[in-house]
Design an enzyme around this catalytic site. Structure first.
Site, PDB file in Angstrom:
ATOM      1  N   SER A  11       1.819 -21.127   2.778  1.00  0.00           N
ATOM      2  CA  SER A  11       1.255 -21.900   2.095  1.00  0.00           C
ATOM      3  C   SER A  11       1.513 -22.635   0.595  1.00  0.00           C
ATOM      4  O   SER A  11       1.435 -21.924   0.135  1.00  0.00           O
ATOM      5  CB  SER A  11       0.495 -21.772   2.692  1.00  0.00           C
ATOM      6  OG  SER A  11      -0.126 -23.802   1.642  1.00  0.00           O
ATOM      7  N   TYR A  19      -8.955 -20.992   2.056  1.00  0.00           N
ATOM      8  CA  TYR A  19      -7.441 -21.331   2.480  1.00  0.00           C
ATOM      9  C   TYR A  19      -6.411 -20.750   1.922  1.00  0.00           C
ATOM     10  O   TYR A  19      -5.596 -19.612   2.294  1.00  0.00           O
ATOM     11  CB  TYR A  19      -7.064 -22.541   3.157  1.00  0.00           C
ATOM     12  CG  TYR A  19      -6.107 -22.873   3.947  1.00  0.00           C
ATOM     13  CD1 TYR A  19      -4.836 -23.558   2.738  1.00  0.00           C
ATOM     14  CD2 TYR A  19      -5.646 -21.935   4.924  1.00  0.00           C
ATOM     15  CE1 TYR A  19      -3.858 -23.393   3.552  1.00  0.00           C
ATOM     16  CE2 TYR A  19      -4.213 -22.593   5.505  1.00  0.00           C
ATOM     17  CZ  TYR A  19      -3.192 -22.811   4.566  1.00  0.00           C
ATOM     18  OH  TYR A  19      -2.370 -23.074   5.066  1.00  0.00           O
ATOM     19  N   ALA A  42       0.050 -17.569  13.173  1.00  0.00           N
ATOM     20  CA  ALA A  42      -1.281 -17.706  14.013  1.00  0.00           C
ATOM     21  C   ALA A  42      -2.610 -17.786  12.628  1.00  0.00           C
ATOM     22  O   ALA A  42      -2.006 -17.042  12.117  1.00  0.00           O
ATOM     23  CB  ALA A  42      -1.618 -16.821  14.665  1.00  0.00           C
ATOM     24  N   LYS A  45      -4.012 -17.208   2.201  1.00  0.00           N
ATOM     25  CA  LYS A  45      -2.655 -17.094   2.636  1.00  0.00           C
ATOM     26  C   LYS A  45      -1.990 -15.681   1.416  1.00  0.00           C
ATOM     27  O   LYS A  45      -0.658 -15.158   1.563  1.00  0.00           O
ATOM     28  CB  LYS A  45      -1.731 -17.918   1.984  1.00  0.00           C
ATOM     29  CG  LYS A  45      -2.210 -19.438   3.732  1.00  0.00           C
ATOM     30  CD  LYS A  45      -1.751 -19.209   4.658  1.00  0.00           C
ATOM     31  CE  LYS A  45      -1.696 -19.724   5.825  1.00  0.00           C
ATOM     32  NZ  LYS A  45      -1.212 -18.279   7.161  1.00  0.00           N
ATOM     33  N   ASP A  88      -7.881 -31.450  -4.731  1.00  0.00           N
ATOM     34  CA  ASP A  88      -6.618 -32.240  -5.167  1.00  0.00           C
ATOM     35  C   ASP A  88      -6.475 -31.960  -6.988  1.00  0.00           C
ATOM     36  O   ASP A  88      -6.495 -32.622  -7.456  1.00  0.00           O
ATOM     37  CB  ASP A  88      -6.973 -32.896  -4.289  1.00  0.00           C
ATOM     38  CG  ASP A  88      -7.093 -33.255  -2.844  1.00  0.00           C
ATOM     39  OD1 ASP A  88      -6.681 -31.889  -1.812  1.00  0.00           O
ATOM     40  OD2 ASP A  88      -6.693 -34.342  -2.426  1.00  0.00           O
TER      41      ASP A  88
HETATM   42  C1  WQD Z   1      -1.801 -35.411   1.429  1.00  0.00           C
HETATM   43  C2  WQD Z   1      -2.739 -36.116   0.364  1.00  0.00           C
HETATM   44  C3  WQD Z   1      -4.890 -35.899  -0.364  1.00  0.00           C
HETATM   45  C4  WQD Z   1      -5.736 -37.890   3.599  1.00  0.00           C
HETATM   46  C5  WQD Z   1      -2.334 -29.440   3.135  1.00  0.00           C
HETATM   47  C6  WQD Z   1      -3.627 -28.151   2.832  1.00  0.00           C
HETATM   48  C7  WQD Z   1      -2.435 -27.089   4.096  1.00  0.00           C
HETATM   49  C8  WQD Z   1      -1.216 -26.862   3.574  1.00  0.00           C
HETATM   50  C9  WQD Z   1      -0.737 -28.145   2.602  1.00  0.00           C
HETATM   51  C10 WQD Z   1      -0.166 -25.596   5.361  1.00  0.00           C
HETATM   52  C11 WQD Z   1      -3.105 -35.383  -0.697  1.00  0.00           C
HETATM   53  C12 WQD Z   1      -4.302 -37.409   0.264  1.00  0.00           C
HETATM   54  C13 WQD Z   1      -5.615 -37.351   2.256  1.00  0.00           C
HETATM   55  C14 WQD Z   1      -6.808 -38.879   3.553  1.00  0.00           C
HETATM   56  C15 WQD Z   1      -5.526 -38.549   1.676  1.00  0.00           C
HETATM   57  N1  WQD Z   1      -0.429 -27.063   4.805  1.00  0.00           N
HETATM   58  N2  WQD Z   1      -5.116 -38.082   1.839  1.00  0.00           N
HETATM   59  N3  WQD Z   1      -6.639 -39.412   2.407  1.00  0.00           N
HETATM   60  O1  WQD Z   1      -4.262 -31.229   0.768  1.00  0.00           O
HETATM   61  O2  WQD Z   1      -1.612 -31.790  -0.250  1.00  0.00           O
HETATM   62  O3  WQD Z   1      -2.447 -29.612   2.156  1.00  0.00           O
HETATM   63  O4  WQD Z   1      -1.219 -29.359   3.617  1.00  0.00           O
HETATM   64  O5  WQD Z   1      -0.015 -24.786   4.776  1.00  0.00           O
HETATM   65  O6  WQD Z   1      -2.783 -27.712   4.655  1.00  0.00           O
HETATM   66  O7  WQD Z   1      -3.117 -27.129   1.267  1.00  0.00           O
HETATM   67  O8  WQD Z   1      -2.583 -32.224   2.410  1.00  0.00           O
HETATM   68  O9  WQD Z   1      -2.195 -33.987   4.571  1.00  0.00           O
HETATM   69  O10 WQD Z   1      -4.822 -33.065   3.245  1.00  0.00           O
HETATM   70  O11 WQD Z   1      -3.679 -34.601   1.777  1.00  0.00           O
HETATM   71  O12 WQD Z   1      -5.487 -39.687   0.099  1.00  0.00           O
HETATM   72  O13 WQD Z   1      -7.524 -39.473   4.599  1.00  0.00           O
HETATM   73  O14 WQD Z   1      -3.458 -37.138   1.140  1.00  0.00           O
HETATM   74  O15 WQD Z   1      -5.390 -36.038  -1.791  1.00  0.00           O
HETATM   75  O16 WQD Z   1      -3.114 -35.916  -1.768  1.00  0.00           O
HETATM   76  P1  WQD Z   1      -2.901 -31.598   1.592  1.00  0.00           P
HETATM   77  P2  WQD Z   1      -3.429 -33.342   3.063  1.00  0.00           P
END
Ligand code: WQD
Length: 328
Positions: free
Chosen positions: A125, A149, A82, A153, A289
């Site tokens: 994470s 975030y 959670a 963690k 990112d």
């Molecule tokens: C993935 C890739 C974006 C949306 C997250 C968080 C956290 C963690 C891991 C649990 C990135 C790209 C995204 C869009 C895009 N999970 N993107 N267009 O940021 O890697 O990490 O997931 O802890 O939730 O840290 O995940 O799914 O947001 O993005 O191009 O509309 O997709 O730039 O490279 P992220 P994400």
């Protein structure tokens, strides 16, 4: 006389009504454990929790409630999932994230110490590695979270280490990479914050999905991530818990496939699975990112003999089936 290998562990899963938590509950039940769920249903859904699973409906921040839940279950272990996990939301409202994720962790630890529950699996994470991560990322790679975030963690991991030294917990922090897929429609990820459900929502509404940047130092210019099937993530929890029955752990594991997939590759997989031939809008990079965050999963494979089994295609296929069939 119950043999050790048949001994069922009594496990309280916090966040067990959520996307990942509900998959973990099923996996632990499948391994013969006795499971109960603690959830405040702020984002979780009762549809995700089987009728045979006792539910403790309340807040993590109510330590007396968490302790009473542990005592009701005579819990041997806690799987603490959670938490709030939307990176952009954490930037806009860090105090909310520190309360929910860090104070929530403190409350769980206090309740565990009071109740005498000494095994803990923590949902951490890849976000702890942050924008400076160099792939493939190992558990000893520098941690430098680039969002509140991610910091919550990392702080929780440190809290667990300190409490474990003072009170003798056996624990493992599982650093999930990018989780995708679903075991069935009732467990779909209906969240708005991650790539794959966002693409599904866009193409289901006739909107062009967005690609956040195509000028990164990667083969096709879009970001590389390690997309791991939620079934693999759930299975990893069962494997770690099984090892905790016979030996104390105090360690961190990357939970990833070791394979990097670009955003363009994800779009290709979505076209293949859905049969929808869509175009994307190339947008400016999203602040914070990292270009490339891919796990080195060698440690959990070497120590526990665990490795992911599903590939990206099966994750996207199961996610799309769940998305298409799930009740809205
Ligand atoms: C993935 C890739 C974006 C949306 C997250 C968080 C956290 C963690 C891991 C649990 C990135 C790209 C995204 C869009 C895009 N999970 N993107 N267009 O940021 O890697 O990490 O997931 O802890 O939730 O840290 O995940 O799914 O947001 O993005 O191009 O509309 O997709 O730039 O490279 P992220 P994400």
């Amino acid at each position: 006389m119950v043999c050790v290998e048949e001994y069922a562990v009594r496990v309280l899963v916090t966040g067990g009504a959520g996307y990942i938590g509900s998959h973990v509950v099923r996996s632990l039940q499948g391994s013969g454990h006795t499971v109960a769920v603690l959830d405040d249903f702020s984002t979780g859904s009762r549809r995700r929790v089987g009728a045979d699973v006792p539910v403790e409906d309340g807040s993590l921040l109510d330590t007396a409630f968490v302790e009473a839940s542990l005592r009701r279950l005579s819990a041997d272990a806690v799987v603490h999932i959670a938490a709030k996990k939307a990176v952009e939301e954490s930037v806009a409202d860090p105090l909310f994230y520190y309360r929910e994720n860090v104070a929530g962790m403190q409350s769980v630890l206090e309740a565990m110490v009071s109740a005498g529950t000494r095994r803990l699996l923590f949902s951490s994470s890849a976000a702890v590695y942050g924008a400076s991560a160099t792939s493939p990322v190992t558990e000893t790679s520098p941690t430098d979270p680039s969002s509140p975030y991610g910091w919550t963690k990392l702080m929780c991991e440190q809290m667990i280490r300190d409490v474990s030294l003072a009170h003798g917990l056996s624990w493992s922090a599982l650093r999930y990479f990018n989780v995708a897929g679903a075991a069935d429609p009732t467990l779909a990820d209906r969240g708005e914050s991650n790539l794959i459900p966002k693409v599904f929502r866009a193409i289901s509404s006739g909107v062009r999905p967005q690609i956040y940047g195509d000028t990164y130092p990667t083969p096709d210019g879009s970001c590389l991530r390690d997309y791991i099937h939620v079934n693999d993530v759930a299975d990893a929890h069962a494997t770690v818990l099984e090892h905790m029955e016979n030996a104390d752990l105090c360690t961190v594991y990357n939970i990833g496939t070791g394979t990097g997939t670009s955003v363009f590759d994800v779009m290709t997989a979505v076209r293949l699975v859905t049969g929808v031939d869509f175009e994307c809008d190339i947008c400016p990079p999203r602040p914070g990112d990292p270009a490339d965050v891919v796990a080195d999963p060698a440690k959990i494979r070497a120590e526990l003999g665990w490795a992911s089994q599903y590939d990206l295609g099966s994750a996207v296929e199961s996610a799309w089936k769940a998305w298409s069939d799930a009740p809205s």
